[in-house]
Design a protein around this motif. Structure first.
Motif, PDB file in Angstrom:
ATOM      1  N   PRO A  24       0.838  -1.204   0.000  1.00 16.01           N
ATOM      2  CA  PRO A  24       0.000   0.000   0.000  1.00 16.01           C
ATOM      3  C   PRO A  24       0.874   1.256   0.000  1.00 16.01           C
ATOM      4  O   PRO A  24       2.022   1.232   0.470  1.00 16.01           O
ATOM      5  N   LYS A  25       0.333   2.337  -0.505  1.00 14.07           N
ATOM      6  CA  LYS A  25       1.072   3.593  -0.549  1.00 14.07           C
ATOM      7  C   LYS A  25       0.891   4.385   0.739  1.00 14.07           C
ATOM      8  O   LYS A  25      -0.187   4.403   1.330  1.00 14.07           O
ATOM      9  N   MET A  26       1.971   5.043   1.147  1.00 14.97           N
ATOM     10  CA  MET A  26       1.935   5.942   2.298  1.00 14.97           C
ATOM     11  C   MET A  26       2.653   7.227   1.911  1.00 14.97           C
ATOM     12  O   MET A  26       3.665   7.197   1.205  1.00 14.97           O
ATOM     13  N   LEU A  27       2.127   8.352   2.377  1.00 11.98           N
ATOM     14  CA  LEU A  27       2.777   9.642   2.171  1.00 11.98           C
ATOM     15  C   LEU A  27       3.189  10.211   3.507  1.00 11.98           C
ATOM     16  O   LEU A  27       2.372  10.322   4.425  1.00 11.98           O
ATOM     17  N   VAL A  28       4.474  10.550   3.650  1.00  9.98           N
ATOM     18  CA  VAL A  28       4.968  11.185   4.875  1.00  9.98           C
ATOM     19  C   VAL A  28       5.378  12.615   4.539  1.00  9.98           C
ATOM     20  O   VAL A  28       6.024  12.872   3.525  1.00  9.98           O
ATOM     21  N   VAL A  29       4.964  13.552   5.418  1.00 11.27           N
ATOM     22  CA  VAL A  29       5.162  14.977   5.153  1.00 11.27           C
ATOM     23  C   VAL A  29       5.790  15.629   6.380  1.00 11.27           C
ATOM     24  O   VAL A  29       5.224  15.589   7.481  1.00 11.27           O
ATOM     25  N   ASP A  30       6.958  16.203   6.197  1.00 11.60           N
ATOM     26  CA  ASP A  30       7.648  16.883   7.306  1.00 11.60           C
ATOM     27  C   ASP A  30       8.698  17.803   6.707  1.00 11.60           C
ATOM     28  O   ASP A  30       9.364  17.442   5.727  1.00 11.60           O
ATOM     29  N   ASP A  31       8.832  19.004   7.274  1.00 12.33           N
ATOM     30  CA  ASP A  31       9.823  19.935   6.751  1.00 12.33           C
ATOM     31  C   ASP A  31      11.229  19.644   7.257  1.00 12.33           C
ATOM     32  O   ASP A  31      12.189  20.285   6.817  1.00 12.33           O
ATOM     33  N   GLU A  32      11.374  18.671   8.164  1.00 14.76           N
ATOM     34  CA  GLU A  32      12.692  18.289   8.659  1.00 14.76           C
ATOM     35  C   GLU A  32      13.157  17.027   7.929  1.00 14.76           C
ATOM     36  O   GLU A  32      12.563  15.955   8.078  1.00 14.76           O
ATOM     37  N   PRO A  33      14.249  17.122   7.144  1.00 13.68           N
ATOM     38  CA  PRO A  33      14.730  15.977   6.367  1.00 13.68           C
ATOM     39  C   PRO A  33      15.023  14.742   7.216  1.00 13.68           C
ATOM     40  O   PRO A  33      14.761  13.617   6.782  1.00 13.68           O
ATOM     41  N   ASP A  34      15.542  14.941   8.429  1.00 13.53           N
ATOM     42  CA  ASP A  34      15.848  13.787   9.284  1.00 13.53           C
ATOM     43  C   ASP A  34      14.583  13.007   9.636  1.00 13.53           C
ATOM     44  O   ASP A  34      14.595  11.775   9.682  1.00 13.53           O
ATOM     45  N   LEU A  36      11.818  12.920   7.846  1.00 11.41           N
ATOM     46  CA  LEU A  36      11.372  12.239   6.629  1.00 11.41           C
ATOM     47  C   LEU A  36      12.137  10.938   6.420  1.00 11.41           C
ATOM     48  O   LEU A  36      11.558   9.890   6.100  1.00 11.41           O
ATOM     49  N   ASP A  37      13.446  11.007   6.605  1.00 10.53           N
ATOM     50  CA  ASP A  37      14.271   9.803   6.429  1.00 10.53           C
ATOM     51  C   ASP A  37      13.918   8.738   7.466  1.00 10.53           C
ATOM     52  O   ASP A  37      13.858   7.539   7.142  1.00 10.53           O
ATOM     53  N   LEU A  38      13.675   9.166   8.697  1.00 12.95           N
ATOM     54  CA  LEU A  38      13.336   8.208   9.750  1.00 12.95           C
ATOM     55  C   LEU A  38      12.000   7.520   9.451  1.00 12.95           C
ATOM     56  O   LEU A  38      11.879   6.292   9.597  1.00 12.95           O
ATOM     57  N   LEU A  39      11.017   8.299   9.040  1.00 11.39           N
ATOM     58  CA  LEU A  39       9.723   7.717   8.706  1.00 11.39           C
ATOM     59  C   LEU A  39       9.829   6.778   7.504  1.00 11.39           C
ATOM     60  O   LEU A  39       9.198   5.706   7.468  1.00 11.39           O
ATOM     61  N   TYR A  40      10.630   7.161   6.550  1.00 11.94           N
ATOM     62  CA  TYR A  40      10.829   6.309   5.382  1.00 11.94           C
ATOM     63  C   TYR A  40      11.442   4.972   5.787  1.00 11.94           C
ATOM     64  O   TYR A  40      10.962   3.902   5.380  1.00 11.94           O
ATOM     65  N   ARG A  41      12.479   5.009   6.594  1.00 11.01           N
ATOM     66  CA  ARG A  41      13.143   3.775   7.015  1.00 11.01           C
ATOM     67  C   ARG A  41      12.220   2.906   7.877  1.00 11.01           C
ATOM     68  O   ARG A  41      12.281   1.687   7.828  1.00 11.01           O
ATOM     69  N   THR A  42      11.371   3.547   8.650  1.00 12.05           N
ATOM     70  CA  THR A  42      10.469   2.808   9.536  1.00 12.05           C
ATOM     71  C   THR A  42       9.439   1.996   8.761  1.00 12.05           C
ATOM     72  O   THR A  42       9.095   0.872   9.150  1.00 12.05           O
ATOM     73  N   PHE A  43       8.958   2.541   7.629  1.00 12.05           N
ATOM     74  CA  PHE A  43       7.808   1.924   6.957  1.00 12.05           C
ATOM     75  C   PHE A  43       8.108   1.369   5.562  1.00 12.05           C
ATOM     76  O   PHE A  43       7.206   0.809   4.927  1.00 12.05           O
ATOM     77  N   ARG A  44       9.339   1.475   5.093  1.00 12.37           N
ATOM     78  CA  ARG A  44       9.621   1.093   3.714  1.00 12.37           C
ATOM     79  C   ARG A  44       9.418  -0.401   3.439  1.00 12.37           C
ATOM     80  O   ARG A  44       9.160  -0.800   2.306  1.00 12.37           O
ATOM     81  N   ARG A  45       9.533  -1.240   4.474  1.00  7.31           N
ATOM     82  CA  ARG A  45       9.351  -2.677   4.270  1.00  7.31           C
ATOM     83  C   ARG A  45       7.899  -3.038   3.963  1.00  7.31           C
ATOM     84  O   ARG A  45       7.621  -3.972   3.213  1.00  7.31           O
TER      85      ARG A  45
END
Length: 318
Positions: A24-34, A36-45
């Motif tokens: 499924p698709k997820m969109l994460v939105v945050d003005d802090e790059p760190d 964004l990267d943390l959320l991406y790593r948490t849910f990319r699997r």
């Protein structure tokens, strides 16, 4: 669900083989790059994770990518607060689950957003990864349930409209030829086909009398040269190719490549063991019909047979 029509068994299995689960698709939105990267790593699997550094950019991503299952958005961002961004996604994507991340107490905005159905949950910063994962998992499950129910409602409405059209057209028409094009259009639109042909049959031969529908342009009729049509007439049973490119019997057939047809479902319209017509549904992409839709097509085809018989009798009497 148990098949009520035995001939749909093999077709259903073909269609099921096309339905490989996707993330499924997820969109994460945050003005802090760190973040964004943390959320991406948490849910990319478990998700196909899309990222945006602002509400404005997130709206652009949604316009390009379409509906997502879950949106996680920071609340305090420049240009547009998280709650404002999320509220803008509601009209177009009502089933999407929205989660807000907040590092401060902004009770008024949060309460309003939650009460209006714009936000599913809010999570305080810094968040607990396990808690966030659990919330997202429940949100994704809720999204799938809402999506399923919405699709079921739309299917029921569309099928009711199709049945109404069949009955209404047969009542108002004075001859068989008059009903073919309206019925082809009704079936084509109901099942989102790129092309639809309803053509009369006599014996084992296709007649010139036909009705056609094309989503974007006219439809070329090549059924007289089509092996699926010949088999449908000969066997009086539904025939399908869910993926023409992978079908060795059809991959080299000229008209499939020439018209860009990637899936073809053809249904014989029968009455008293006699084929009256064939209904051809064509798609430019591999077929995604479900078993309940196949059953609906089959039952609707029986009504078409009655409509053809009735209009033929009216025409003969007249």
């Amino acid at each position: 669900m148990e098949n009520v029509i035995p001939e749909l068994d093999s077709i259903s299995r073909k269609l099921m083989s096309m339905d490989r689960p996707k993330k499924p698709k997820m969109l994460v939105v945050d003005d802090e790059p760190d973040n964004l990267d943390l959320l991406y790593r948490t849910f990319r699997r478990d998700f196909q994770v899309l990222r945006a550094e602002s509400g404005v950019r997130a709206l652009e991503v949604l316009a390009s990518e379409g509906e997502v299952a879950v949106i996680i958005s920071d609340q305090r961002m420049p240009e547009m607060k998280g709650t404002e961004f999320l509220s803008r996604t509601v009209p177009q994507f009502p089933n999407t689950m929205r989660i807000i991340l907040t590092g401060f107490t902004d009770v008024e905005d949060l309460v309003e957003a939650i009460n209006s159905g714009q936000v599913y949950k809010y999570i305080t910063k810094p968040w607990d990864p396990n808690e966030l994962k659990a919330v997202v998992q429940r949100a994704a499950e809720t999204y799938e349930l809402l999506k399923q129910r919405t699709e079921e409602l739309h299917r029921a409405q569309a099928q009711t409209a199709l049945l109404y059209t069949i009955v209404q057209v047969s009542r108002e028409s004075s001859g068989t030829e008059e009903i073919l094009t309206p019925l082809a259009e009704a079936f084509g639109k109901n099942f989102d086909a790129d092309g639809c042909i309803l053509q009369l049959v006599q014996g084992t031969s296709l007649l010139a009398t036909q009705g056609t529908y094309g989503k974007t342009q006219g439809v070329e009729n090549w059924l007289a040269k089509d092996p699926l049509a010949a088999e449908a007439i000969a066997s009086s049973s539904m025939q399908v190719s869910v993926n023409v490119a992978a079908d060795s019997a059809l991959a080299e057939v000229e008209h499939y490549a020439a018209t860009g047809t990637q899936a073809h479902l053809i249904i014989p319209i029968t009455h008293d063991d006699r084929v009256l017509a064939v209904l051809s549904l064509q798609w430019k992409q591999p077929c995604r019909l479900r078993e309940d839709e196949l059953t609906s097509i089959h039952l609707s085809a029986q009504l078409v047979a009655l409509a053809l018989i009735c209009t033929h009798n009216v025409q003969a009497v007249g």
